[in-house]
Scaffold this motif. Sequence first.
Motif, PDB file in Angstrom:
ATOM      1  N   GLY A  41      36.801  89.197  75.301  1.00  0.00           N
ATOM      2  CA  GLY A  41      37.590  89.119  75.937  1.00  0.00           C
ATOM      3  C   GLY A  41      38.761  88.719  76.184  1.00  0.00           C
ATOM      4  O   GLY A  41      40.095  89.423  77.000  1.00  0.00           O
ATOM      5  N   GLY A  42      39.445  88.618  75.088  1.00  0.00           N
ATOM      6  CA  GLY A  42      40.780  88.262  74.748  1.00  0.00           C
ATOM      7  C   GLY A  42      41.411  89.619  74.784  1.00  0.00           C
ATOM      8  O   GLY A  42      42.658  89.787  75.520  1.00  0.00           O
ATOM      9  N   ILE A  43      40.920  90.578  74.500  1.00  0.00           N
ATOM     10  CA  ILE A  43      41.761  92.039  74.346  1.00  0.00           C
ATOM     11  C   ILE A  43      41.191  92.692  75.617  1.00  0.00           C
ATOM     12  O   ILE A  43      42.242  92.946  76.588  1.00  0.00           O
ATOM     13  N   VAL A  44      39.810  92.558  75.994  1.00  0.00           N
ATOM     14  CA  VAL A  44      39.952  92.639  77.477  1.00  0.00           C
ATOM     15  C   VAL A  44      40.969  92.457  78.635  1.00  0.00           C
ATOM     16  O   VAL A  44      41.701  92.989  80.096  1.00  0.00           O
ATOM     17  N   LYS A  45      41.332  91.086  78.808  1.00  0.00           N
ATOM     18  CA  LYS A  45      41.623  90.336  79.799  1.00  0.00           C
ATOM     19  C   LYS A  45      43.924  90.166  78.851  1.00  0.00           C
ATOM     20  O   LYS A  45      43.892  89.408  80.208  1.00  0.00           O
ATOM     21  N   ASP A  46      43.576  90.281  77.825  1.00  0.00           N
ATOM     22  CA  ASP A  46      44.831  90.368  77.508  1.00  0.00           C
ATOM     23  C   ASP A  46      45.783  89.379  77.579  1.00  0.00           C
ATOM     24  O   ASP A  46      46.812  88.888  77.788  1.00  0.00           O
TER      25      ASP A  46
END
Length: 69
Positions: A41-46
């Motif tokens: 989620g952190g990667i997708v959401k930045d």
Amino acid sequence: MKRDREERDRLVRQGVLVPDTDPHLYRFSRDHLFGSSSIAGGIVKDGNCSGPQSWRRPSDGKSIKDVFG
């Protein structure tokens, strides 16, 4: 501080994430399996993300936390 920045940069170096037509975005060049829903989620959401609360099933909108709680 974005806790997943190093992981994102690693995925860019490996070619898993590549620049999109919008210069502010990346896209996945291939499937990638993450060890944690929060990192994914952190990667997708930045940005920082609680995966269990954020990822939802399209069929009923339930979160991972709701399903596996």
